[in-house]
Design a protein around this motif. Sequence first.
Motif, short mmCIF file in Angstrom:
data_model
loop_
_atom_site.label_atom_id
_atom_site.label_comp_id
_atom_site.label_asym_id
_atom_site.label_seq_id
_atom_site.Cartn_x
_atom_site.Cartn_y
_atom_site.Cartn_z
N PRO A 183 43.51 49.70 43.60
CA PRO A 183 44.25 49.43 42.35
C PRO A 183 43.36 49.47 41.11
N VAL A 184 42.09 49.05 41.25
CA VAL A 184 41.18 49.07 40.11
C VAL A 184 40.86 50.52 39.73
N ILE A 185 40.66 51.38 40.72
CA ILE A 185 40.41 52.80 40.44
C ILE A 185 41.61 53.43 39.74
N ILE A 186 42.81 53.15 40.23
CA ILE A 186 44.02 53.72 39.62
C ILE A 186 44.17 53.23 38.18
N ALA A 187 44.04 51.92 37.95
CA ALA A 187 44.19 51.38 36.60
C ALA A 187 43.11 51.92 35.66
N THR A 188 41.88 52.00 36.13
CA THR A 188 40.80 52.52 35.30
C THR A 188 41.00 54.00 35.00
N GLY A 189 41.43 54.76 35.99
CA GLY A 189 41.71 56.17 35.77
C GLY A 189 42.80 56.38 34.73
N THR B 83 35.45 50.45 34.90
CA THR B 83 34.38 51.29 35.47
C THR B 83 33.27 50.42 36.04
N ALA B 84 32.91 49.34 35.34
CA ALA B 84 31.88 48.42 35.84
C ALA B 84 32.33 47.73 37.13
N VAL B 85 33.60 47.31 37.19
CA VAL B 85 34.13 46.66 38.40
C VAL B 85 34.13 47.64 39.57
N VAL B 86 34.54 48.89 39.32
CA VAL B 86 34.52 49.90 40.38
C VAL B 86 33.09 50.10 40.88
#
Length: 156
Positions: free
Chosen positions: A112-118, A15-18
């Motif tokens: 990819p970060v949004i998908i993995a975080t989700g 979430t922080a990276v997003v």
Amino acid sequence: MRRIRWRKPGKWAGTAVVALLVVAWAASWRRGFGLSQGFPGGYNAAALVKGSIEAHFVREPSYRPTDPAVSWRSFDISRYPDAVWMPRYESRAIGSGSDAALDLPLWTLLLPVIIATGLLWHFDRRRPPGICVKCAYDLSGNRTGLCPECGAKVQA
């Protein structure tokens, strides 16, 4: 052996990276941000401009830097062409050297970060008491210790 719990820190780190990538993307539409480092025979430069990361690797045998330290800068982006929406690599000859440029839109990092975080947020959900952990069947009134839906053992 103790099981490592990585979902909770992973989902918050994601979430922080997003959030950081979204802020960087938004800021890059108003100003450009970059860094460069010269060395004998060329220089490397990277910039965040109009929603993409732009990297240049210049090799010029006659180039001699005045200051080899890494330098940061902020600059006006009005001279830059339209935004880059797909990754792009270009290589060209300049004088007796070469210039290799890589443009990487931030969405290629963000998606990819949004998908993995989700997925981490989804799988780290807690089931309320009285619900089967395996199939989410409502176990209110069940005293058998087994889920009637899937047969999983539950705390009575």
